[in-house]
Motif scaffolding. Structure first.
Motif, PDB file in Angstrom:
ATOM      1  N   GLU A   1       0.836  -1.222   0.000  1.00 25.13           N
ATOM      2  CA  GLU A   1       0.000   0.000   0.000  1.00 25.13           C
ATOM      3  C   GLU A   1       0.856   1.251   0.000  1.00 25.13           C
ATOM      4  O   GLU A   1       0.568   2.214  -0.711  1.00 25.13           O
ATOM      5  N   LYS A   2       1.923   1.228   0.797  1.00 26.38           N
ATOM      6  CA  LYS A   2       2.833   2.372   0.819  1.00 26.38           C
ATOM      7  C   LYS A   2       3.546   2.528  -0.517  1.00 26.38           C
ATOM      8  O   LYS A   2       3.790   3.633  -0.982  1.00 26.38           O
ATOM      9  N   THR A   3       3.854   1.395  -1.155  1.00 23.50           N
ATOM     10  CA  THR A   3       4.474   1.438  -2.479  1.00 23.50           C
ATOM     11  C   THR A   3       3.563   2.137  -3.486  1.00 23.50           C
ATOM     12  O   THR A   3       4.001   2.952  -4.290  1.00 23.50           O
ATOM     13  N   LYS A   4       2.272   1.807  -3.432  1.00 20.01           N
ATOM     14  CA  LYS A   4       1.317   2.449  -4.348  1.00 20.01           C
ATOM     15  C   LYS A   4       1.299   3.959  -4.152  1.00 20.01           C
ATOM     16  O   LYS A   4       1.245   4.725  -5.114  1.00 20.01           O
ATOM     17  N   GLN A   5       1.345   4.398  -2.900  1.00 20.32           N
ATOM     18  CA  GLN A   5       1.336   5.839  -2.618  1.00 20.32           C
ATOM     19  C   GLN A   5       2.590   6.514  -3.159  1.00 20.32           C
ATOM     20  O   GLN A   5       2.532   7.594  -3.740  1.00 20.32           O
ATOM     21  N   TYR A   6       3.750   5.833  -2.968  1.00 21.90           N
ATOM     22  CA  TYR A   6       4.996   6.384  -3.508  1.00 21.90           C
ATOM     23  C   TYR A   6       4.908   6.523  -5.029  1.00 21.90           C
ATOM     24  O   TYR A   6       5.273   7.554  -5.613  1.00 21.90           O
ATOM     25  N   VAL A   7       4.464   5.433  -5.695  1.00 18.16           N
ATOM     26  CA  VAL A   7       4.389   5.438  -7.161  1.00 18.16           C
ATOM     27  C   VAL A   7       3.433   6.518  -7.646  1.00 18.16           C
ATOM     28  O   VAL A   7       3.717   7.234  -8.614  1.00 18.16           O
TER      29      VAL A   7
END
Length: 431
Positions: free
Chosen positions: A252-258
């Motif tokens: 989920e944090k990866t999605k926010q970064y991307v």
């Protein structure tokens, strides 16, 4: 939201012209696609995906490859929002293949970004490819900046040579005048010879100078566009490496970064094509950048203030002049302090043709950052000083405005540095 509503009204008015679909099918397809995308952004799906398919059909019939790529990217976004990942993947995969054939780095970045969202199992592969293309683009930009420096140096040499020719011509005229007093007949001969030589020299020199300057100017315009797309490679590497490392542990944090990074890169790529952009876009890009940087460090806060009289949507300024100083405030200012940092940006009108952007941080101060190492001083001055000053000088000549840059220390009552203030007066116009 308001921008998309206004855009829909404009697109519908343009589509009312009966002849546009026949005489200008390329523009007609673009209007259909933009109308569909604006409705999609507003969640008005009544005419979707019909409008997207109409635009794609026209672009396919006239073999407008770049338009076909954009249409398929938009259709992929639409089906991804509709949770139809199969169709979404088909369209974005087709767009990716066409982008590879066209060798268009902008579209390749967009397709790999969307592929990572549509096909999360292979997101690491797509993100690595994204990094490779970004690295290649940054290397090409560095080469073009070096060429820009050589162009300026050659232009200075040409001006010096031209001035030297003028000086020699004046000396020759003076010698001819002295010789005239001695011998009138000889003077006439020398006058004609000297005059013809001077005229021929000036004619050929001016023509050569004008032709060279014209070629140099075209190159300079290209260098300006590439220079605007500058972005600190360390920042990109930090962001993308963080995405790769957190992909397995915290998707989920990866999605926010991307999402944040893609928005920043998209804004940067779009702005790099324009001489002037709405200041609203610049402010949004800075906000994305600060949000990403704050993810790496909880050491600072930031705030952005906009004067009420400033209409950000209709006021245009040159892009990519503010971000280097925000970066310096973080790296050379607040990162070297023990207290919690604060970065403030204030935007206001300064007369009819200038926008004043004031950047204030509570770091160690400009003077102290210069003293703490030649490498830091060089980076601080080169990026946020020399390059910006060169670009401001060009805009100052083009727009005949008082564009300027000021950097100063902030002192407390005991004359101790408690921060840095940067004042950028950017040329602007309203529509």
């Amino acid at each position: 939201m308001q921008n998309y509503k206004k855009a829909i009204e404009s697109f519908k008015k343009a589509l009312q012209f009966d002849s546009i679909s026949i005489k200008k099918p390329k523009q007609y397809a673009m209007l259909l696609n933009n109308l569909a995308y604006s409705q999609f952004k507003l969640n008005e799906h009544s005419n979707l995906p019909k409008l997207f398919y109409e635009s794609l059909k026209i672009r396919d019939s006239i073999q407008h490859i770049d338009g076909i790529i954009i249409s398929k990217i938009r259709l992929s976004e639409y089906y991804l929002a509709e949770k139809d990942t199969l169709k979404s993947y088909q369209f974005i995969n087709d767009a990716n293949i066409l982008s590879i054939k066209q060798k268009t780095s902008d579209n390749l970045l967009l397709t790999y970004d969307l592929l990572a969202k549509v096909d999360p199992k292979n997101s690491t592969k797509y993100l690595r490819r994204y990094i490779e293309i970004s690295d290649s683009t940054l290397l090409e930009e560095r080469r073009m900046r070096d060429k820009f420096t050589r162009i300026e140096y050659e232009t200075d040499e040409l001006e010096e040579e031209y001035n030297k020719v003028k000086t020699e011509a004046k000396q020759l005229e003076g010698e001819a005048t002295k010789y005239k007093r001695r011998n009138k007949r000889v003077y006439r001969i020398l006058w004609w010879i000297g005059g013809i030589l001077i005229i021929l020299t000036i004619i050929f020199s001016v023509r050569y100078y004008q032709r060279t300057l014209r070629n140099k100017y075209e190159k300079v315009v290209l260098q300006q566009r590439l220079l605007r797309s500058q972005m600190n490679p360390h920042f990109l590497f930090n962001t993308l490496n963080t995405i790769l490392h957190t992909n397995d542990t915290n998707p989920e944090k990866t999605k926010q970064y991307v999402l944040k990074l893609s928005r920043l890169l998209r804004t940067t790529l779009e702005n790099s094509r324009e001489e002037f952009v709405p200041i609203q876009d610049e402010i949004e890009a800075i906000d994305h950048y600060l949000n990403l940087q704050s993810n790496f460090s909880a050491k600072f806060d930031f705030k952005v203030t906009i004067a009420p009289e400033l209409e950000t949507e209709f006021t245009y300024v040159p892009p990519m002049l503010i971000q280097p100083f925000v970066e310096n405030a973080i790296i050379h200012g607040i990162m070297n302090t023990k207290t919690r940092g604060l970065i403030s940006l204030n935007f206001a009108k300064n007369g009819e043709d200038l926008i004043s952007c004031t950047i204030v941080d509570n770091g160690i101060g400009y003077s102290k950052s210069l003293q703490e190492g030649k490498n830091n001083a060089k980076t601080h001055n080169s990026i946020s000083g020399d390059i910006v000053k060169e670009r401001l000088a060009i805009y100052k000549k083009q727009t005949k405005s008082n564009a300027s840059l000021e950097i100063e220390d902030i002192l407390d009552s005991e004359q101790q540095c408690v921060g840095t203030k940067v004042i950028l007066n950017l040329p602007s116009y309203e529509i």
